[in-house]
Design a protein around this motif. Structure first.
Motif, PDB file in Angstrom:
ATOM      1  N   SER A  44       0.848  -1.186   0.000  1.00 36.25           N
ATOM      2  CA  SER A  44       0.000   0.000   0.000  1.00 36.25           C
ATOM      3  C   SER A  44       0.884   1.236   0.000  1.00 36.25           C
ATOM      4  N   ARG A  45       0.298   2.357  -0.354  1.00 33.79           N
ATOM      5  CA  ARG A  45       1.008   3.624  -0.298  1.00 33.79           C
ATOM      6  C   ARG A  45       0.027   4.740   0.014  1.00 33.79           C
ATOM      7  N   ARG A  46       0.554   5.855   0.500  1.00 33.07           N
ATOM      8  CA  ARG A  46      -0.277   6.987   0.899  1.00 33.07           C
ATOM      9  C   ARG A  46      -0.253   8.019  -0.227  1.00 33.07           C
ATOM     10  N   VAL A  47      -1.441   8.404  -0.726  1.00 39.39           N
ATOM     11  CA  VAL A  47      -1.542   9.330  -1.853  1.00 39.39           C
ATOM     12  C   VAL A  47      -2.647  10.358  -1.585  1.00 39.39           C
ATOM     13  N   TRP A  48      -2.661  11.413  -2.408  1.00 40.37           N
ATOM     14  CA  TRP A  48      -3.738  12.399  -2.376  1.00 40.37           C
ATOM     15  C   TRP A  48      -4.821  11.936  -3.338  1.00 40.37           C
ATOM     16  N   ALA A  49      -6.080  11.911  -2.883  1.00 39.34           N
ATOM     17  CA  ALA A  49      -7.217  11.546  -3.733  1.00 39.34           C
ATOM     18  C   ALA A  49      -8.346  12.530  -3.468  1.00 39.34           C
ATOM     19  N   CYS A  50      -9.021  12.965  -4.544  1.00 33.74           N
ATOM     20  CA  CYS A  50     -10.125  13.911  -4.354  1.00 33.74           C
ATOM     21  C   CYS A  50     -11.352  13.162  -3.854  1.00 33.74           C
ATOM     22  N   THR A  51     -12.231  13.878  -3.197  1.00 32.72           N
ATOM     23  CA  THR A  51     -13.395  13.255  -2.574  1.00 32.72           C
ATOM     24  C   THR A  51     -14.353  12.698  -3.615  1.00 32.72           C
ATOM     25  N   SER A  52     -14.403  13.273  -4.817  1.00 30.54           N
ATOM     26  CA  SER A  52     -15.289  12.723  -5.846  1.00 30.54           C
ATOM     27  C   SER A  52     -14.810  11.346  -6.293  1.00 30.54           C
ATOM     28  N   CYS A  53     -13.494  11.125  -6.346  1.00 33.25           N
ATOM     29  CA  CYS A  53     -12.964   9.794  -6.680  1.00 33.25           C
ATOM     30  C   CYS A  53     -13.180   8.820  -5.531  1.00 33.25           C
ATOM     31  N   LEU A  54     -13.079   9.287  -4.288  1.00 30.46           N
ATOM     32  CA  LEU A  54     -13.326   8.416  -3.139  1.00 30.46           C
ATOM     33  C   LEU A  54     -14.785   7.972  -3.092  1.00 30.46           C
ATOM     34  N   LYS A  55     -15.712   8.903  -3.363  1.00 33.37           N
ATOM     35  CA  LYS A  55     -17.129   8.571  -3.328  1.00 33.37           C
ATOM     36  C   LYS A  55     -17.527   7.644  -4.471  1.00 33.37           C
ATOM     37  N   ALA A  56     -16.834   7.763  -5.620  1.00 38.08           N
ATOM     38  CA  ALA A  56     -17.146   6.936  -6.786  1.00 38.08           C
ATOM     39  C   ALA A  56     -16.373   5.618  -6.778  1.00 38.08           C
ATOM     40  N   PHE A  57     -15.585   5.357  -5.724  1.00 33.56           N
ATOM     41  CA  PHE A  57     -14.776   4.141  -5.581  1.00 33.56           C
ATOM     42  C   PHE A  57     -13.795   3.961  -6.740  1.00 33.56           C
TER      43      PHE A  57
END
Length: 73
Positions: A44-57
């Motif tokens: 695993s790794r730690r990255v920046w992800a926008c909330t729209s991508c998180l909500k859309a899986f």
């Protein structure tokens, strides 16, 4: 490291803030980026992800008990 979404590449946009007198000053609109741990290959790794991508899986988050690999930059 720039604050850009890991999945979709969303980044800050720039423009003018307009006052009541329509005087223009520069400003930026930042995307809602969250630092999350994502599945990357076997680890695993730690990255920046926008909330729209998180909500859309669109980003595969790490579940509890998954082994972590050392982070490479």
């Amino acid at each position: 490291m720039a604050k850009v979404c890991y999945s979709c590449g969303k980044k800050p946009s720039f423009g003018n803030a307009r006052s009541h007198s329509l005087r223009a000053t520069r400003r930026r609109w930042n995307p809602n980026l969250q630092k999350v741990r994502v599945q990357s290959g076997a680890g695993s790794r730690r990255v920046w992800a926008c909330t729209s991508c998180l909500k859309a899986f669109k980003v595969q988050k790490v579940t509890a008990g998954t082994p972590t690999a050392p982070e490479t930059v």
